[in-house]
Design a protein around this motif. Structure first.
Motif, PDB file in Angstrom:
ATOM      1  N   ILE A 149       0.835  -1.207   0.000  1.00 19.83           N
ATOM      2  CA  ILE A 149       0.000   0.000   0.000  1.00 19.83           C
ATOM      3  C   ILE A 149       0.868   1.256   0.000  1.00 19.83           C
ATOM      4  N   ARG A 150       1.964   1.228   0.720  1.00 19.57           N
ATOM      5  CA  ARG A 150       2.866   2.381   0.721  1.00 19.57           C
ATOM      6  C   ARG A 150       3.448   2.613  -0.666  1.00 19.57           C
ATOM      7  N   SER A 151       3.749   1.529  -1.369  1.00 20.27           N
ATOM      8  CA  SER A 151       4.255   1.655  -2.727  1.00 20.27           C
ATOM      9  C   SER A 151       3.217   2.298  -3.643  1.00 20.27           C
ATOM     10  N   LEU A 152       1.951   1.921  -3.489  1.00 22.24           N
ATOM     11  CA  LEU A 152       0.890   2.557  -4.275  1.00 22.24           C
ATOM     12  C   LEU A 152       0.767   4.038  -3.927  1.00 22.24           C
ATOM     13  N   ARG A 153       0.903   4.363  -2.648  1.00 20.70           N
ATOM     14  CA  ARG A 153       0.752   5.755  -2.202  1.00 20.70           C
ATOM     15  C   ARG A 153       1.885   6.639  -2.715  1.00 20.70           C
ATOM     16  N   ARG A 154       3.009   6.023  -3.067  1.00 22.25           N
ATOM     17  CA  ARG A 154       4.140   6.807  -3.567  1.00 22.25           C
ATOM     18  C   ARG A 154       3.995   7.146  -5.050  1.00 22.25           C
ATOM     19  N   LEU A 155       3.005   6.564  -5.718  1.00 25.21           N
ATOM     20  CA  LEU A 155       2.766   6.933  -7.110  1.00 25.21           C
ATOM     21  C   LEU A 155       2.364   8.401  -7.191  1.00 25.21           C
ATOM     22  N   PRO A 156       2.713   9.088  -8.281  1.00 26.05           N
ATOM     23  CA  PRO A 156       2.277  10.483  -8.414  1.00 26.05           C
ATOM     24  C   PRO A 156       0.762  10.583  -8.345  1.00 26.05           C
ATOM     25  N   PRO A 157       0.234  11.604  -7.674  1.00 26.20           N
ATOM     26  CA  PRO A 157      -1.224  11.773  -7.634  1.00 26.20           C
ATOM     27  C   PRO A 157      -1.807  11.845  -9.043  1.00 26.20           C
ATOM     28  N   GLY A 158      -2.977  11.282  -9.202  1.00 24.66           N
ATOM     29  CA  GLY A 158      -3.615  11.268 -10.510  1.00 24.66           C
ATOM     30  C   GLY A 158      -4.256  12.598 -10.859  1.00 24.66           C
ATOM     31  N   PRO A 159      -4.448  12.866 -12.152  1.00 23.16           N
ATOM     32  CA  PRO A 159      -5.077  14.119 -12.583  1.00 23.16           C
ATOM     33  C   PRO A 159      -6.599  14.073 -12.518  1.00 23.16           C
ATOM     34  N   TYR A 160      -7.154  12.933 -12.143  1.00 22.07           N
ATOM     35  CA  TYR A 160      -8.605  12.778 -12.125  1.00 22.07           C
ATOM     36  C   TYR A 160      -8.983  11.602 -11.242  1.00 22.07           C
ATOM     37  N   ILE A 161     -10.281  11.480 -10.936  1.00 23.56           N
ATOM     38  CA  ILE A 161     -10.841  10.291 -10.307  1.00 23.56           C
ATOM     39  C   ILE A 161     -11.308   9.377 -11.432  1.00 23.56           C
ATOM     40  N   GLY A 162     -10.723   8.187 -11.511  1.00 26.16           N
ATOM     41  CA  GLY A 162     -11.075   7.272 -12.586  1.00 26.16           C
ATOM     42  C   GLY A 162     -10.012   6.215 -12.771  1.00 26.16           C
ATOM     43  N   SER A 163     -10.156   5.432 -13.813  1.00 22.76           N
ATOM     44  CA  SER A 163      -9.227   4.346 -14.113  1.00 22.76           C
ATOM     45  C   SER A 163      -8.090   4.855 -14.993  1.00 22.76           C
ATOM     46  N   VAL A 164      -7.093   4.002 -15.228  1.00 24.96           N
ATOM     47  CA  VAL A 164      -5.955   4.390 -16.047  1.00 24.96           C
ATOM     48  C   VAL A 164      -6.408   4.658 -17.481  1.00 24.96           C
ATOM     49  N   CYS A 165      -5.578   5.385 -18.203  1.00 18.65           N
ATOM     50  CA  CYS A 165      -5.837   5.705 -19.619  1.00 18.65           C
ATOM     51  C   CYS A 165      -7.126   6.510 -19.797  1.00 18.65           C
ATOM     52  N   GLY A 166      -7.511   7.262 -18.759  1.00 16.81           N
ATOM     53  CA  GLY A 166      -8.676   8.115 -18.879  1.00 16.81           C
ATOM     54  C   GLY A 166      -9.991   7.384 -18.923  1.00 16.81           C
ATOM     55  N   ARG A 167     -10.023   6.163 -18.400  1.00 18.80           N
ATOM     56  CA  ARG A 167     -11.260   5.373 -18.419  1.00 18.80           C
ATOM     57  C   ARG A 167     -12.150   5.740 -17.231  1.00 18.80           C
ATOM     58  N   PRO A 168     -13.438   5.357 -17.295  1.00 19.25           N
ATOM     59  CA  PRO A 168     -14.386   5.763 -16.250  1.00 19.25           C
ATOM     60  C   PRO A 168     -14.078   5.161 -14.882  1.00 19.25           C
ATOM     61  N   VAL A 169     -14.755   5.698 -13.880  1.00 17.75           N
ATOM     62  CA  VAL A 169     -14.670   5.204 -12.510  1.00 17.75           C
ATOM     63  C   VAL A 169     -15.288   3.814 -12.415  1.00 17.75           C
ATOM     64  N   ASN A 170     -14.644   2.930 -11.677  1.00 18.86           N
ATOM     65  CA  ASN A 170     -15.233   1.642 -11.313  1.00 18.86           C
ATOM     66  C   ASN A 170     -15.550   1.673  -9.828  1.00 18.86           C
ATOM     67  N   SER A 171     -16.820   1.812  -9.506  1.00 17.53           N
ATOM     68  CA  SER A 171     -17.276   1.834  -8.124  1.00 17.53           C
ATOM     69  C   SER A 171     -18.693   1.317  -8.093  1.00 17.53           C
ATOM     70  N   ASP A 172     -19.033   0.547  -7.062  1.00 20.09           N
ATOM     71  CA  ASP A 172     -20.407   0.041  -6.986  1.00 20.09           C
ATOM     72  C   ASP A 172     -21.409   1.175  -6.794  1.00 20.09           C
ATOM     73  N   LEU A 173     -20.959   2.346  -6.356  1.00 20.73           N
ATOM     74  CA  LEU A 173     -21.866   3.487  -6.231  1.00 20.73           C
ATOM     75  C   LEU A 173     -22.308   4.016  -7.594  1.00 20.73           C
ATOM     76  N   LEU A 174     -21.517   3.704  -8.642  1.00 26.20           N
ATOM     77  CA  LEU A 174     -21.835   4.174  -9.993  1.00 26.20           C
ATOM     78  C   LEU A 174     -21.912   3.033 -10.993  1.00 26.20           C
ATOM     79  N   GLU A 175     -21.804   1.796 -10.520  1.00 26.43           N
ATOM     80  CA  GLU A 175     -21.564   0.669 -11.420  1.00 26.43           C
ATOM     81  C   GLU A 175     -22.599   0.552 -12.524  1.00 26.43           C
ATOM     82  N   ASN A 176     -23.855   0.805 -12.243  1.00 25.56           N
ATOM     83  CA  ASN A 176     -24.897   0.587 -13.240  1.00 25.56           C
ATOM     84  C   ASN A 176     -25.231   1.829 -14.048  1.00 25.56           C
ATOM     85  N   MET A 177     -24.460   2.881 -13.869  1.00 26.30           N
ATOM     86  CA  MET A 177     -24.614   4.061 -14.709  1.00 26.30           C
ATOM     87  C   MET A 177     -23.869   3.833 -16.018  1.00 26.30           C
TER      88      MET A 177
END
Length: 346
Positions: A149-177
């Protein structure tokens, strides 16, 4: 025959195929090959549930496929392997095809994803062997997970909330949208707006719940925007592969990963706190940076979502950009209902 020609020849019966990742060392089996071997080859099946099947293709390769498998999982594995020290299975190949091309008449509108990854030997999920581990081995798991987890936290902060390559968010709060309403979101408040709009109100008995949702999300919107950290989001004991001494050899289950607000890993881990009579929760509390207010609000939102039975398949079916917003009971892209707009946007 070159690798490219071999791939084209193998998949000529699948004109809709979209290759997400190819490796010249591995010619991926076709969907028909995968299904034939599952049905006739007696493979070692790890999981076959809810639109996802995972089994050993051979002694070196595992395949994961189905209409609920996300291409983003493969991209997340690749990104993490290239940019961190977190142990993940090596990605060998990934593609998607239309359901109708593999005889899935009920899933014509959906694509099926096939992910091929390295098989890691001499390991087991934590969930399979927890009861046989001593305290020292459990401490070793905690240390390995904390390091990852510390290794993941050391990654540069992302420019957006979402998946890599500019793909949409994967979350069960939005899954069926629909994908076009799931980001990515460059502003945290836009993410909360999407969560708000994902709560349909089907009748007046849901109005108090929606009013409460508006108040809770307004609390989140009132806070300064925070950095977006790359997040695993499913620290399930099933997803932690260890050896017999408790050493973490791989993290799997990257479907729900991506860049999220800093509290998101802690929030998503709430579903696993009770595992092993709470012992897994103790490890997660030792491993993760704790957040309490924001996860508490999100936990409450999720409980309200379940209480309101917010599943599109039980109402109007999955939405599309051409669907009737009224039929689904949700406003997409327009103004909020006046009854809630003042509460939400103040």
């Amino acid at each position: 025959m070159s690798f490219e020609h071999a791939v084209q020849h193998a998949f000529k019966a699948f004109p809709s195929v979209e290759f997400i990742h190819l490796s010249s060392e591995f010619l991926p089996p076709t969907p028909i090959d995968v299904m034939d071997y599952r049905d006739q080859g007696e493979p070692n099946i790890y999981s076959c549930w809810n639109g996802v099947t995972v089994y050993d293709w051979d002694e070196h390769v595992v395949v994961k496929y189905g209409h609920r498998v996300k291409p983003a999982e493969a991209l997340h594995m690749k990104y993490v392997a290239e940019h961190t020290s977190v142990p993940v299975p090596r990605l060998l190949g990934c593609y998607t095809v239309k359901g109708k091309e593999i005889g899935d008449d009920d899933e014509d509108a959906k694509r099926h994803t096939y992910i091929f990854m390295q098989r890691i030997v001499d390991v087991a999920p934590v969930s399979d062997i927890w009861v046989f581990l001593n305290e020292r081995e459990r401490r070793t798991i905690a240390h390995g997970l904390r390091t990852a987890i510390r290794s993941l936290r050391r990654l540069p902060p992302g420019p957006y909330i979402g998946s890599v390559c500019g793909r949409p968010v994967n979350s069960d709060l939005l899954e069926n949208m629909p994908a076009e309403f799931r980001g990515p979101f460059r502003l945290e408040n836009d993410f909360y707006t999407a969560i708000y709009e994902a709560y349909p109100y089907q009748s007046h008995r849901h109005l108090p719940s929606r009013y409460l949702i508006a108040h809770m999300l307004r609390e989140l919107r009132s806070r300064p925007q925070r950095p977006f950290f790359f997040t695993h989001a499913r620290l399930d004991p099933d997803h932690i592969l260890i050896d017999l001494h408790g050493n973490v050899k791989a993290l799997v289950g990257w479907s729900w990963s991506g860049w999220f607000p800093d509290y998101w890993e802690f929030y998503e881990s709430r579903r696993f706190f009770a595992e092993f009579d709470g012992a897994w929760g103790e490890i997660l509390l030792e491993t993760l940076e704790p957040f309490f207010l924001e996860p508490a609000i999100m936990w409450a939102l999720n409980a309200l979502r379940e209480d309101m039975h917010v599943w599109w398949s039980a109402t109007a079916g999955p939405l599309s950009s051409s669907s009737s917003d009224t039929a689904a009971g949700v406003s997409l892209g327009g103004e909020f209902d006046l009854e809630f707009e003042d509460v939400y946007k103040k």
